[in-house]
Enzyme design. Sequence first.
Site, PDB file in Angstrom:
ATOM      1  N   VAL A 172       0.830  -1.198   0.000  1.00  8.81           N
ATOM      2  CA  VAL A 172       0.000   0.000   0.000  1.00  8.81           C
ATOM      3  C   VAL A 172       0.874   1.261   0.000  1.00  8.81           C
ATOM      4  O   VAL A 172       0.382   2.356  -0.177  1.00  8.81           O
ATOM      5  CB  VAL A 172      -0.985  -0.095   1.202  1.00  8.81           C
ATOM      6  CG1 VAL A 172      -0.273   0.066   2.521  1.00  8.81           C
ATOM      7  CG2 VAL A 172      -2.180   0.814   1.087  1.00  8.81           C
ATOM      8  N   LYS A 173       2.175   1.073   0.180  1.00  6.61           N
ATOM      9  CA  LYS A 173       3.207   2.126   0.036  1.00  6.61           C
ATOM     10  C   LYS A 173       2.801   3.444   0.669  1.00  6.61           C
ATOM     11  O   LYS A 173       2.815   4.494   0.015  1.00  6.61           O
ATOM     12  CB  LYS A 173       3.549   2.325  -1.439  1.00  6.61           C
ATOM     13  CG  LYS A 173       4.144   1.084  -2.088  1.00  6.61           C
ATOM     14  CD  LYS A 173       4.609   1.338  -3.498  1.00  6.61           C
ATOM     15  CE  LYS A 173       5.092   0.090  -4.194  1.00  6.61           C
ATOM     16  NZ  LYS A 173       4.055  -0.913  -4.458  1.00  6.61           N
ATOM     17  N   ARG A 174       2.479   3.417   1.939  1.00  5.46           N
ATOM     18  CA  ARG A 174       2.057   4.632   2.630  1.00  5.46           C
ATOM     19  C   ARG A 174       3.247   5.465   3.091  1.00  5.46           C
ATOM     20  O   ARG A 174       4.316   4.928   3.391  1.00  5.46           O
ATOM     21  CB  ARG A 174       1.195   4.283   3.848  1.00  5.46           C
ATOM     22  CG  ARG A 174      -0.131   3.655   3.522  1.00  5.46           C
ATOM     23  CD  ARG A 174      -0.939   4.499   2.597  1.00  5.46           C
ATOM     24  NE  ARG A 174      -2.308   4.032   2.483  1.00  5.46           N
ATOM     25  CZ  ARG A 174      -3.098   4.270   1.440  1.00  5.46           C
ATOM     26  NH1 ARG A 174      -2.641   4.960   0.419  1.00  5.46           N
ATOM     27  NH2 ARG A 174      -4.335   3.846   1.425  1.00  5.46           N
TER      28      ARG A 174
END
Length: 288
Positions: free
Chosen positions: A95-97
């Site tokens: 989700v590469k937050r």
Amino acid sequence: MESFGARLHRAMRERGPLCVGIDPHPGLLARWGLPDDVSGLDRFTRTVTEALGDRVAVVKPQSAFFERYGSRGVAVLESTIRQLREAGALVLLDVKRGDIGSTVAAYADAYLDPSSPLYVDAVTASPYLGVGSLAPMFDTAARHGGGVFVLALTSNPEGGAVQRARSADGRTVAQTVIDEIAQLNAGAEPLGSVGLVVGATIGDTGHDLSRVHGPLLAPGLGAQGGTAADLRTVFGSALSAVLPSYSRQVLSAGPDPAALRVAAEQVLTDCRRALGAEKLTDGSVTTR
Ligand SMILES: O=c1ccn([C@@H]2O[C@H](COP(=O)(O)O)[C@@H](O)[C@H]2O)c(=O)[nH]1
């Protein structure tokens, strides 16, 4: 509570060093004879989960392919996460937050707090607002036995312009990320819970991964052109911590569950050979 690093270390020994991504691309849905809607998404993810959830160490749903259907897609993601965990797979949500720290704390609640409907074992995170901005994620993960995989050297060709730029002390930006994560993992046994993402496509870049002491997720294999043999070039002496990750290469073998299992077994065999992680007769694995 057992740390994510310890749980991952055991899963990789028991099931083998492999992460399979669930990336329901519209093209894959069409290839599987499924509609590009929530019912197709549900059928696709259920098939992958039932075929692989009880045998692959880590499964990595790609959040974007669920979010594109709105709240009903996210509901499918929630039930997929539950089913995968029940089947014994560790779930890494891609989700590469990344954001300012106070907002990162809310992302940490969303994915790494066991009371959340989207609770997973680990997430991917972007350090490009500063590694320190991810501290709330590291703290929440540590409190609940979770993990965080921080982008260091990504598999896409555009990443190098940012990640390989030199900082004031002469190190690349990526090396500063690598070194900060190494500090977070210091002393953790058998493996730290903060990992890095390093693409299998990047070749020999001269980055020093030997002190990370955390898992090294290697996407870019298969559809993006990386091969298991490339892992030795990219990771050098850090091979024992590498978690190879394939999405389209395995998924394109579906929708037959048996064919998905064969495809996963095939890439696992290739990776074991490349990593020097041999399967013993009792089913356990040794790493050279
Ligand atoms: O550097 C990165 C970080 C993440 N990814 C993600 O992994 C999968 C790759 O899918 P394939 O079908 O195996 O190419 C995808 O979800 C990416 O968002 C990456 O490729 N590279």
